[in-house]
Design an enzyme around this catalytic site. Structure first.
Site, PDB file in Angstrom:
ATOM      1  N   HIS A 454     -19.912   2.938   2.280  1.00  0.00           N
ATOM      2  CA  HIS A 454     -20.007   3.464   0.922  1.00  0.00           C
ATOM      3  C   HIS A 454     -21.443   3.820   0.559  1.00  0.00           C
ATOM      4  O   HIS A 454     -21.733   4.909   0.064  1.00  0.00           O
ATOM      5  CB  HIS A 454     -19.440   2.431  -0.062  1.00  0.00           C
ATOM      6  CG  HIS A 454     -19.587   2.866  -1.482  1.00  0.00           C
ATOM      7  ND1 HIS A 454     -20.645   2.477  -2.263  1.00  0.00           N
ATOM      8  CD2 HIS A 454     -18.846   3.700  -2.235  1.00  0.00           C
ATOM      9  CE1 HIS A 454     -20.526   3.043  -3.439  1.00  0.00           C
ATOM     10  NE2 HIS A 454     -19.440   3.782  -3.454  1.00  0.00           N
ATOM     11  N   GLY A 765     -10.320  14.960   7.094  1.00  0.00           N
ATOM     12  CA  GLY A 765     -11.126  13.837   6.601  1.00  0.00           C
ATOM     13  C   GLY A 765     -11.494  13.003   7.808  1.00  0.00           C
ATOM     14  O   GLY A 765     -10.822  12.030   8.150  1.00  0.00           O
ATOM     15  N   CYS A 830     -14.240  17.706   5.660  1.00  0.00           N
ATOM     16  CA  CYS A 830     -15.072  17.153   4.597  1.00  0.00           C
ATOM     17  C   CYS A 830     -15.512  15.733   4.909  1.00  0.00           C
ATOM     18  O   CYS A 830     -16.100  15.062   4.076  1.00  0.00           O
ATOM     19  CB  CYS A 830     -14.375  17.229   3.243  1.00  0.00           C
ATOM     20  SG  CYS A 830     -12.862  16.263   3.176  1.00  0.00           S
TER      21      CYS A 830
HETATM   22  C1  PEP Z   1     -12.714  11.205   5.046  1.00  0.00           C
HETATM   23  O1  PEP Z   1     -11.975  10.248   5.234  1.00  0.00           O
HETATM   24  O2  PEP Z   1     -13.259  11.844   5.945  1.00  0.00           O
HETATM   25  C2  PEP Z   1     -13.001  11.647   3.668  1.00  0.00           C
HETATM   26  C3  PEP Z   1     -13.735  12.704   3.447  1.00  0.00           C
HETATM   27  O3  PEP Z   1     -12.544  10.860   2.664  1.00  0.00           O
HETATM   28  P1  PEP Z   1     -13.279   9.509   2.201  1.00  0.00           P
HETATM   29  O4  PEP Z   1     -14.577   9.413   2.922  1.00  0.00           O
HETATM   30  O5  PEP Z   1     -13.422   9.594   0.747  1.00  0.00           O
HETATM   31  O6  PEP Z   1     -12.282   8.480   2.642  1.00  0.00           O
END
Ligand code: PEP
Ligand code: MG
Length: 876
Positions: A454, A765, A830
């Site tokens: 995080h 993701g 992303c």
């Molecule tokens: C991911 O899992 O790559 C993503 C972009 O979502 P998060 O990092 O918010 O889980």
């Protein structure tokens, strides 16, 4: 028979993979007729073979080396161990990509008791001869036999004290002779054998040491930081010595054809008379500026200037050269494309285009995108940093420099910053709740967490410096203190952290503001001409979105809506929603949040000036939002009309053993459709309003996270579409919108043909996809990955650099399965990999439409995308 050894005259600049950078360039310089002391290169394949053979040089390779010693003796007219004309050589490493200072070098090899007497007599310079010999014993003992420098340095210091002199150069021939004898005794004491006198035995030992140095800890770290595979190996160059330490008409220097810090054209470097290469680097004596060499060595200097011109024109890039002057005669020992700062890289690229040496395409291709980072964040003052000693190291999770007073909680960070103090937030780990404190801090240092923890993700998003996962810190949050390197830090003590290198320093190191120089825009404009991949940004505040837009983002690829719920004015309503018992209660709480969400989206649309915005629906497990402080729990109980015990029971019920695989992502929308309904109302109402006010045609893209099944996605999508269509109808408006999903679970990739029927777009993701494919927790893997690096199981953090073999295969599969089902399907990424150059190259190759990354990585992604397109075009 496989060829493992090449004479310099047998190679050329294109043979870098086999001969390493240094070997290929020595060959090239030989070919263009520059004065290069001759020798041979043992290939990188020999190095790989050495490791395959259990760290031994096999008979075949040894045979070839011996054969080439013979050839070298013929070329130079000198012979190993000869009493008339002895051959002395340097042995240097040289990998495919330059790794300055990471591996080993041995000079003056070939000396022994007999040879030293010969060269002392022949040169009429016994001081020089004995100086070479004592240096050789020292270097060989240190580098080849790993005895350690300090014993020899102590002996030198003793000798200087005995003779009452300060500098090494003040020691006489007899002193040095005595030192050589002391060194050999020291060697025997430490190794239990005599110092080797046979030059061939010396050479084999030195070659082995260079091969071995490919695997030393600093080389391993350098490779990981610079994307250099372990499998490449290093070549070894054996070169006839040129002597810069034979007297005052000799010397040695290091020079660049342009200033590596600023890029300014002109000779830049240092020269030391009567010295060998390592003296310049070691800083034992202060060298003179290269320009001053002109007075002392006018002819050699003139010749050197000509060589510089030839080399720059030949390589069409700034050169970094090492040379020696022996009795007024110039010898080139090395040339390579010089390492440079980001600022210099941009200036040099532009200048080379203006000078007609490079095309715009070549200029774009020659800049390392990772370097640009340093232009976008405050930096430590280079001189102050050089003088500072790090006390610890974590992961360089978000670049930049930060210094300030230590605080241990997000609240304190906010409070202290509010009073105008500069603070560094030090935490075991951060949670979404800490976000405002993180914003207020100059930088964030965490004990736990990896590159996608995080703290790291949020800090990169904000462009704040962050060092994460410094496991050496012994933290006591309750007492507001921690210990690192034996020093105990309390609240208010000062610290500096470097988010690029991960280094941690005690006290304050001054910083300088980052400046975007003029050439930056020029190079970016060229890059935009060549790239086909779009670059979006991961942003969830108008401030970040604006910044990203300024840096060239062409839309938002990921708005993590959960971050919006942590703002002070809405967290209470959000907690009410979580702690509701009935749908009605939940809807009531969501009604309070709706206007905030709507205005957030309006602000984002405004910041992007009509570009696409992908809104990702609520993703994290709900327990992340619940209050932990007694006072907050009591306040919530009061507004909910519940007892504190009831609220605590709800909070307890949210506990999960495996929250990352728990009640999160679209599972929240399956269980609480009203959350998705509220978010849809906000997205659609905001788009209608802004389109109307601005006359834009925003097409909002609604992104459903974490799907693993087409029926599951259809269930949520149907809710979204129903509400969206109702809203559009109620507003009597026309609005196009898209509903897509994130591919974050291997099953989604495996069933992408079914999922594609329900989606307008796929966005990978890759943070979660990496986590779920490897089965490594994205927050905890830092703890064991270092063991993987050490054992060469992995060379890279898969959370930082996309694993093309496994995760990449799933991505390709999702595209291949999805496209035939839905021809309009578009693809993006992303996860954090969307800002990593090598991952971007892969994304370009598999046909993604866009990458999305944190705002400060946007220029890096633009450049990397251009380089990927150029490479793909040229490889066709
Ligand atoms: C991911 O899992 O790559 C993503 C972009 O979502 P998060 O990092 O918010 O889980
Ligand atoms: Mg995710």
């Amino acid at each position: 028979m496989h060829k493992y050894v090449y004479l310099f005259k047998e190679g050329n600049a294109d043979m870098r993979e086999l001969l390493g950078g240094k070997g290929a360039n020595l060959a090239e310089m030989t070919n263009i007729g520059l004065p290069v002391p001759q020798g041979f290169t043992i290939t990188t394949e020999a190095c790989t073979q050495y490791y395959e053979d259990g760290r031994e040089i096999n008979d075949e390779i040894q045979g070839q080396i011996n054969e080439y010693i013979g050839k070298m003796e013929e070329i130079t007219g000198k012979k190993f161990g000869d009493k008339e004309n002895p051959l002395l050589v340097s042995v240097r490493s040289g990998a495919r990509a330059s790794m300055p200072g990471m591996m080993d070098t041995i000079l003056n090899l070939g000396l022994n008791e007999d040879v030293v007497e010969v060269i002392a007599e022949k040169s009429g310079n016994p001081r020089w001869a004995w100086d070479c010999y004592r240096r050789f014993i020292q270097m060989y003992s240190d580098v080849v036999m790993e005895v350690g420098k300090k014993y020899f340095e102590e002996l030198i210091d003793k000798m200087k004290a005995k003779k009452g002199v300060k500098q090494d150069v003040e020691l006489t021939a007899d002193d040095l002779k005595e030192l050589a004898s002391q060194f050999k005794k020291e060697y025997k004491k430490k190794i239990g054998k005599e110092f080797p006198s046979d030059p061939k035995e010396q050479l084999m030992g030195a070659i082995k040491a260079v091969f071995r140095s490919w695997d030393n800890p600093r080389a391993n770290v350098y490779r990981r930081d610079n994307d250099i595979p372990y499998s490449w190996g290093t070549a070894v160059n054996v070169q006839s010595m040129a002597f810069g330490n034979m007297g005052d008409d000799c010397g040695t220097g290091v020079a660049f054809t342009r200033d590596p810090a600023t890029g300014e054209k002109g000779l830049f470097g240092e020269f030391l008379t009567n010295a060998q290469g390592e003296d310049v680097v070691a800083g034992v004596r202060t060298p003179m500026k290269i320009a001053e060499m002109e007075q002392k060595f006018p002819e050699a200097f003139k010749q050197f200037q000509d060589v510089c011109k030839t080399l720059e024109e030949h390589y069409r890039d700034m050169q970094d050269m090492e040379f020696t002057v022996e009795h007024g005669q110039l010898y080139m020992l090395q040339t390579r494309n010089g390492k440079r700062t980001a600022q210099a890289a941009l200036k040099i690229a532009c200048d080379l285009v203006d000078e007609g040496m490079r095309t715009e395409e070549e200029a774009v291709a020659m800049i390392d995108p990772r370097n640009l980072d340093t232009l976008l964040h405050p930096q430590f003052d280079a001189k102050a940093l050089k003088e500072a000693e790090p006390i610890g190291k974590g992961l360089g999770a978000s670049p930049g420099a930060a210094c300030g007073q230590i605080v241990f909680s997000a609240e304190d960070a906010e409070e202290w910053a509010g009073k105008g103090k500069k603070v560094v937030l030090v935490r075991l780990e951060t949670s979404p709740e800490d976000i405002t404190g993180m914003k207020a801090a100059q930088g964030i240092l965490t004990v736990r967490g990896g590159m996608t923890s995080h703290a790291a993700v949020v800090a990169r998003g904000m462009g704040s410096c962050c060092v994460s996962g410094c496991g050496d810190i012994k933290m006591n949050e309750a007492k507001k203190e921690f210990t690192l390197a034996g020093i105990t830090f309390h609240e208010g003590d000062t610290i500096s952290i470097d988010g690029t290198t991960g280094c941690i320093y005690e006290g304050i190191i001054p910083t300088v503001d980052a400046a975007i120089v003029g050439e930056f825009g020029r190079v970016m404009a060229w890059a935009d001409k060549f790239r086909t991949l779009k670059v979006r940004t991961n942003a969830d505040t108008p401030r970040d979105a604006k910044k990203a837009h300024e840096l060239g983002a062409e839309g938002i690829g990921l708005c993590r809506t959960e971050h919006m719920f942590f703002e002070e004015d809405r967290i209470a309503a959000f907690r009410e929603m979580i702690c509701s018992d009935t749908v009605e209660e939940r809807e009531k709480a969501l009604d309070k949040i709706l206007p905030y969400q709507q205005s957030d989206f309006e602000a984002l649309y405004e910041a992007l000036e009509g570009d696409s915005v992908v809104v990702r629906y609520l993703d994290p497990p709900l327990h992340e939002f619940v209050p932990t402080e007694e006072a907050d729990i009591a306040a919530l109980a009061k507004t909910q009309g519940k007892t504190v015990e009831q609220i605590k029971a709800i909070i307890d019920s949210l506990h999960e053993f495996n929250p990352m695989m728990g009640h999160r992502g679209l599972r929240l929308a399956v269980t609480y459709p009203e959350i998705a309904k509220m978010q849809t109302r906000a997205v659609i109402r905001a788009a209608i309003k802004v389109n109307k006010e601005e006359g834009w045609k925003i097409v909002p893209e609604i992104m459903i996270p974490l799907s693993c099944d087409s029926k599951e996605l259809k269930f949520v999508k149907d809710i979204v579409v129903k509400v969206a269509d109702e809203e559009i109808k109620a507003a009597n408006a026309k609005l196009e919108y898209k509903v897509g999903t994130m591919i974050e679970i291997p099953r989604a990739a495996l069933t992408a043909d079914e999922i594609a029927a329900q989606a307008d777009f796929f966005c990978f993701g890759t943070n979660d996809l990496t986590q779920m494919t490897f089965g490594f927790s994205r927050d905890d893997s830092g703890k064991f990955l270092s063991a993987y690096y050490k054992e060469k199981i992995f060379e890279q953090d898969p959370f930082a650099r996309l694993d093309q073999t496994g995760v990449g295969k799933l991505m390709k599969m999702a595209i291949t399965l999805g496209k035939p089902v839905n021809k309009d399907l578009h693809f993006g990424i992303c996860g954090e990999h969307g800002g990593d150059p090598s991952s971007i190259e892969f994304c370009n190759a598999i046909g993604l439409d866009y990458v999305s990354c944190s705002p400060f990585r946007v220029p890096i992604a633009r450049l990397a995308a251009a380089q990927a397109a150029i490479k793909a075009k040229n490889n066709k």
